[in-house]
Design a protein around this motif. Structure first.
Motif, PDB file in Angstrom:
ATOM      1  N   ASN A   1       0.850  -1.179   0.000  1.00  0.00           N
ATOM      2  CA  ASN A   1       0.000   0.000   0.000  1.00  0.00           C
ATOM      3  C   ASN A   1       0.891   1.235   0.000  1.00  0.00           C
ATOM      4  O   ASN A   1       1.585   1.493   0.972  1.00  0.00           O
ATOM      5  CB  ASN A   1      -0.899  -0.038   1.234  1.00  0.00           C
ATOM      6  N   GLU A   2       0.850   2.000  -1.084  1.00  0.00           N
ATOM      7  CA  GLU A   2       1.695   3.189  -1.161  1.00  0.00           C
ATOM      8  C   GLU A   2       1.314   4.245  -0.142  1.00  0.00           C
ATOM      9  O   GLU A   2       2.116   5.075   0.234  1.00  0.00           O
ATOM     10  CB  GLU A   2       1.613   3.785  -2.565  1.00  0.00           C
ATOM     11  N   ASP A   3       0.074   4.226   0.353  1.00  0.00           N
ATOM     12  CA  ASP A   3      -0.393   5.226   1.308  1.00  0.00           C
ATOM     13  C   ASP A   3       0.149   4.992   2.711  1.00  0.00           C
ATOM     14  O   ASP A   3       0.207   5.906   3.519  1.00  0.00           O
ATOM     15  CB  ASP A   3      -1.923   5.235   1.379  1.00  0.00           C
ATOM     16  N   ASP A   4       0.509   3.769   3.037  1.00  0.00           N
ATOM     17  CA  ASP A   4       0.928   3.453   4.399  1.00  0.00           C
ATOM     18  C   ASP A   4       2.132   2.527   4.357  1.00  0.00           C
ATOM     19  O   ASP A   4       1.998   1.323   4.298  1.00  0.00           O
ATOM     20  CB  ASP A   4      -0.222   2.805   5.168  1.00  0.00           C
ATOM     21  N   GLU A   5       3.321   3.105   4.364  1.00  0.00           N
ATOM     22  CA  GLU A   5       4.544   2.320   4.214  1.00  0.00           C
ATOM     23  C   GLU A   5       5.074   1.768   5.524  1.00  0.00           C
ATOM     24  O   GLU A   5       6.116   1.148   5.559  1.00  0.00           O
ATOM     25  CB  GLU A   5       5.606   3.168   3.531  1.00  0.00           C
ATOM     26  N   SER A   6       4.365   1.970   6.618  1.00  0.00           N
ATOM     27  CA  SER A   6       4.888   1.551   7.916  1.00  0.00           C
ATOM     28  C   SER A   6       4.300   0.236   8.415  1.00  0.00           C
ATOM     29  O   SER A   6       4.663  -0.215   9.482  1.00  0.00           O
ATOM     30  CB  SER A   6       4.631   2.642   8.951  1.00  0.00           C
ATOM     31  N   GLU A   7       3.403  -0.378   7.686  1.00  0.00           N
ATOM     32  CA  GLU A   7       2.731  -1.566   8.195  1.00  0.00           C
ATOM     33  C   GLU A   7       2.929  -2.771   7.283  1.00  0.00           C
ATOM     34  O   GLU A   7       3.030  -2.645   6.067  1.00  0.00           O
ATOM     35  CB  GLU A   7       1.230  -1.305   8.349  1.00  0.00           C
ATOM     36  N   ASN A   8       2.993  -3.946   7.911  1.00  0.00           N
ATOM     37  CA  ASN A   8       2.983  -5.222   7.207  1.00  0.00           C
ATOM     38  C   ASN A   8       1.531  -5.652   7.063  1.00  0.00           C
ATOM     39  O   ASN A   8       0.678  -5.252   7.846  1.00  0.00           O
ATOM     40  CB  ASN A   8       3.689  -6.306   8.028  1.00  0.00           C
ATOM     41  N   LEU A   9       1.284  -6.510   6.116  1.00  0.00           N
ATOM     42  CA  LEU A   9      -0.022  -7.124   5.984  1.00  0.00           C
ATOM     43  C   LEU A   9       0.149  -8.605   6.295  1.00  0.00           C
ATOM     44  O   LEU A   9       0.940  -9.287   5.646  1.00  0.00           O
ATOM     45  CB  LEU A   9      -0.564  -6.937   4.565  1.00  0.00           C
ATOM     46  N   HIS A  10      -0.553  -9.086   7.330  1.00  0.00           N
ATOM     47  CA  HIS A  10      -0.516 -10.493   7.717  1.00  0.00           C
ATOM     48  C   HIS A  10      -1.816 -11.157   7.310  1.00  0.00           C
ATOM     49  O   HIS A  10      -2.891 -10.640   7.594  1.00  0.00           O
ATOM     50  CB  HIS A  10      -0.325 -10.637   9.232  1.00  0.00           C
ATOM     51  N   ILE A  11      -1.683 -12.298   6.647  1.00  0.00           N
ATOM     52  CA  ILE A  11      -2.839 -13.102   6.275  1.00  0.00           C
ATOM     53  C   ILE A  11      -2.702 -14.413   7.028  1.00  0.00           C
ATOM     54  O   ILE A  11      -1.771 -15.181   6.780  1.00  0.00           O
ATOM     55  CB  ILE A  11      -2.920 -13.343   4.755  1.00  0.00           C
ATOM     56  N   LEU A  12      -3.589 -14.639   7.982  1.00  0.00           N
ATOM     57  CA  LEU A  12      -3.525 -15.816   8.842  1.00  0.00           C
ATOM     58  C   LEU A  12      -4.638 -16.794   8.459  1.00  0.00           C
ATOM     59  O   LEU A  12      -5.813 -16.450   8.503  1.00  0.00           O
ATOM     60  CB  LEU A  12      -3.680 -15.421  10.316  1.00  0.00           C
ATOM     61  N   PHE A  13      -4.232 -17.991   8.068  1.00  0.00           N
ATOM     62  CA  PHE A  13      -5.168 -19.065   7.766  1.00  0.00           C
ATOM     63  C   PHE A  13      -5.242 -19.959   8.993  1.00  0.00           C
ATOM     64  O   PHE A  13      -4.210 -20.371   9.524  1.00  0.00           O
ATOM     65  CB  PHE A  13      -4.697 -19.889   6.562  1.00  0.00           C
TER      66      PHE A  13
END
Length: 126
Positions: free
Chosen positions: A32-44
């Motif tokens: 996400n170019e708008d928010d460069e400070s966060e990871n995206l976690h996808i938990l199954f």
């Protein structure tokens, strides 16, 4: 389920076999170019089937599979698949090739954890 799109580097961050959990991460600043400070976690959760690469530098689309995808998993995993109450097949599509995750559900969250730091809870100590 709304389609999830992961850009640039993504991969398996953690897999807890005893708790049947799989964690994929899209590194901070890549999704996400708008928010460069966060990871995206996808938990199954409730993972019972995996057929996927461990990392990818290509765009990944994640979405719920259809009846044909369920039949594909059943053909490979028939003797055990019927013991799961909820059968959901999630597709990871990379460059128009399908990969499969069989799980009971999925959760998506953003966080600011350091590289290789997991968001899967540790099992209780006895």
């Amino acid at each position: 389920m709304e389609k999830i799109i992961l850009n640039a580097w993504s991969g398996i961050l953690d897999y807890n076999r005893t708790h049947m959990q799989l964690l994929l991460r899209n590194e901070r600043g890549e999704m996400n170019e708008d928010d460069e400070s966060e990871n995206l976690h996808i938990l199954f959760k409730g993972v019972f089937y995996l057929e996927m690469p461990t990392v990818s530098s290509k765009r990944i689309f994640i979405y719920e599979g259809d009846e044909d995808d369920k039949k594909y998993i059943e053909a490979k995993f028939f003797e055990q698949i019927h013991c799961y109450v909820v059968l959901t097949v999630f597709i990871l599509e990379i460059e128009q090739k399908k990969y499969y995750i069989g799980a009971s559900n999925i959760a998506v969250a953003k966080n600011t954890l350091f590289p290789w730091q997991t968001s899967i809870e540790a099992p209780p100590k006895y």
